[in-house]
Design a protein around this motif. Sequence first.
Motif, mmCIF file in Angstrom:
data_model
loop_
_atom_site.group_PDB
_atom_site.id
_atom_site.type_symbol
_atom_site.label_atom_id
_atom_site.label_comp_id
_atom_site.label_asym_id
_atom_site.label_seq_id
_atom_site.Cartn_x
_atom_site.Cartn_y
_atom_site.Cartn_z
ATOM 1 N N SER A 136 17.647 91.715 54.665
ATOM 2 C CA SER A 136 17.956 91.629 56.089
ATOM 3 C C SER A 136 17.334 92.786 56.864
ATOM 4 N N GLY A 137 17.265 93.969 56.250
ATOM 5 C CA GLY A 137 16.621 95.101 56.923
ATOM 6 C C GLY A 137 15.141 94.859 57.140
ATOM 7 N N THR A 138 14.481 94.299 56.135
ATOM 8 C CA THR A 138 13.054 94.004 56.260
ATOM 9 C C THR A 138 12.803 92.938 57.320
ATOM 10 N N MET A 139 13.598 91.895 57.307
ATOM 11 C CA MET A 139 13.416 90.824 58.290
ATOM 12 C C MET A 139 13.727 91.320 59.709
ATOM 13 N N LEU A 140 14.748 92.147 59.840
ATOM 14 C CA LEU A 140 15.093 92.699 61.150
ATOM 15 C C LEU A 140 13.970 93.608 61.648
#
Length: 185
Positions: A136-140
């Motif tokens: 989720s951090g990478t996608m965000l």
Amino acid sequence: MTTVKIVQRWWRLRYPAYLLGIVAGMAMMWLPVKTFNDNDAWEDRLRADGVPVQAVIHETVHKRRNSNTMHMRYQVAGAPRQAEVGCWEACLPADTEVRIWVNPDDPHDFVTEFGTLSGNRGRLQGVIGAAGLILSGTMLAAVVGRFVGRRRARRHRDWQRQQREQRRRQFLNARGGTKRKPSHR
């Protein structure tokens, strides 16, 4: 089709995938929290419905810095049992008696008096939660980067347009046909 339009369409197609990645990562991060709550509920249920038994710590094994284990022996319905319990805060010495509550349906399932459940519960969920945080951090970061990139590109286009308009105004305001000769002093 120009390269810019191809890239714009590619970003548009990838945007839902980024949002799906954020949602999947959040669900993966929720899994360890749910497991922790389920383990707490199971601990309470074992204390209420379980069979109280005295266990004796047979030995304590120190493998690595944070990987200590206590080996326990206990009897349920006349049958001897052995189990191991991880000790993170403090390990008890050998020949120490510990009260445990055993599940009547599964004698290998118990909770100790210091609140540790038998088995290795929640380790896999913790790894999945960490992977969800990374996902989720990478996608965000990709979504935020996309918006920052669009804003930067819009500012650059505005700057280029202003430069073109300024050059056009300078060209239109220039006096035609009046060249001055350099002065000789």
